[in-house]
Scaffold this motif. Structure first.
Motif, PDB file in Angstrom:
ATOM      1  N   VAL A  10       0.845  -1.203   0.000  1.00 59.44           N
ATOM      2  CA  VAL A  10       0.000   0.000   0.000  1.00 59.44           C
ATOM      3  C   VAL A  10       0.877   1.248   0.000  1.00 59.44           C
ATOM      4  O   VAL A  10       0.670   2.176  -0.789  1.00 59.44           O
ATOM      5  N   ALA A  11       1.876   1.274   0.864  1.00 64.21           N
ATOM      6  CA  ALA A  11       2.771   2.430   0.931  1.00 64.21           C
ATOM      7  C   ALA A  11       3.560   2.584  -0.365  1.00 64.21           C
ATOM      8  O   ALA A  11       3.768   3.698  -0.852  1.00 64.21           O
ATOM      9  N   GLY A  12       3.971   1.481  -0.941  1.00 60.94           N
ATOM     10  CA  GLY A  12       4.710   1.531  -2.198  1.00 60.94           C
ATOM     11  C   GLY A  12       3.875   2.087  -3.327  1.00 60.94           C
ATOM     12  O   GLY A  12       4.347   2.918  -4.104  1.00 60.94           O
ATOM     13  N   HIS A  13       2.632   1.654  -3.422  1.00 62.32           N
ATOM     14  CA  HIS A  13       1.770   2.168  -4.482  1.00 62.32           C
ATOM     15  C   HIS A  13       1.518   3.669  -4.319  1.00 62.32           C
ATOM     16  O   HIS A  13       1.396   4.388  -5.313  1.00 62.32           O
ATOM     17  N   MET A  14       1.468   4.139  -3.097  1.00 64.31           N
ATOM     18  CA  MET A  14       1.341   5.585  -2.883  1.00 64.31           C
ATOM     19  C   MET A  14       2.601   6.295  -3.376  1.00 64.31           C
ATOM     20  O   MET A  14       2.522   7.357  -3.997  1.00 64.31           O
ATOM     21  N   ALA A  15       3.766   5.713  -3.132  1.00 62.93           N
ATOM     22  CA  ALA A  15       5.023   6.327  -3.564  1.00 62.93           C
ATOM     23  C   ALA A  15       5.119   6.345  -5.084  1.00 62.93           C
ATOM     24  O   ALA A  15       5.482   7.370  -5.675  1.00 62.93           O
TER      25      ALA A  15
END
Length: 99
Positions: A10-15
Motif C-alpha cells: 500500500v505504501a509503495g503504491h502511494m510512492a
C-alpha cells in the motif's frame, strides 16, 4: 510475513503514484515536451514497482532498501515540485513566517 508485505504494498503504491504524479504536473508546466516527460515518469515509476516485485522473491533486506529508495524518489519529487510551483508564494502551506 503477510501484514508487512501488505503494508509495504500500500505504501509503495502511494510512492509510485505520487512520483508519477510529479511528472504529470511537470508535463503541464512544459507542454512542448509533455509526452516525453510523461513517458519518462511512467517508465521510472514502473521500474521502481518492478524492482519492488522482484525483490520480494529475493530478500527482505533488499525489499526494504527498494522501499526506502522509492520514498527517497518521492520526497525528491515533492521538494522539486515545491520549488517549481508557479503559485508557491500564494500557497499557505509553504509560508512559515508572516511578513
Amino acid at each position: 510475513m503477510l501484514i508487512p508485505r501488505v503494508l509495504g504494498s500500500v505504501a509503495g503504491h502511494m510512492a509510485y503514484s505520487g512520483y508519477f504524479g510529479y511528472f504529470v504536473g511537470l508535463s503541464v508546466l512544459k507542454p512542448r515536451k509533455r509526452w516525453q516527460i510523461i513517458g519518462i515518469g511512467y517508465l521510472n515509476a514502473s521500474a521502481l514497482h518492478a524492482l519492488w516485485n522482484a525483490m520480494g522473491y529475493v530478500n527482505s533486506i533488499l525489499l526494504a532498501i527498494v522501499g526506502v529508495v522509492s520514498y527517497v524518489f518521492l520526497t525528491a519529487a515533492i521538494l522539486k515540485a515545491r520549488a517549481l510551483s508557479p503559485t508557491r508564494s500564494q500557497n499557505f502551506a509553504t509560508q512559515f513566517f508572516k511578513n
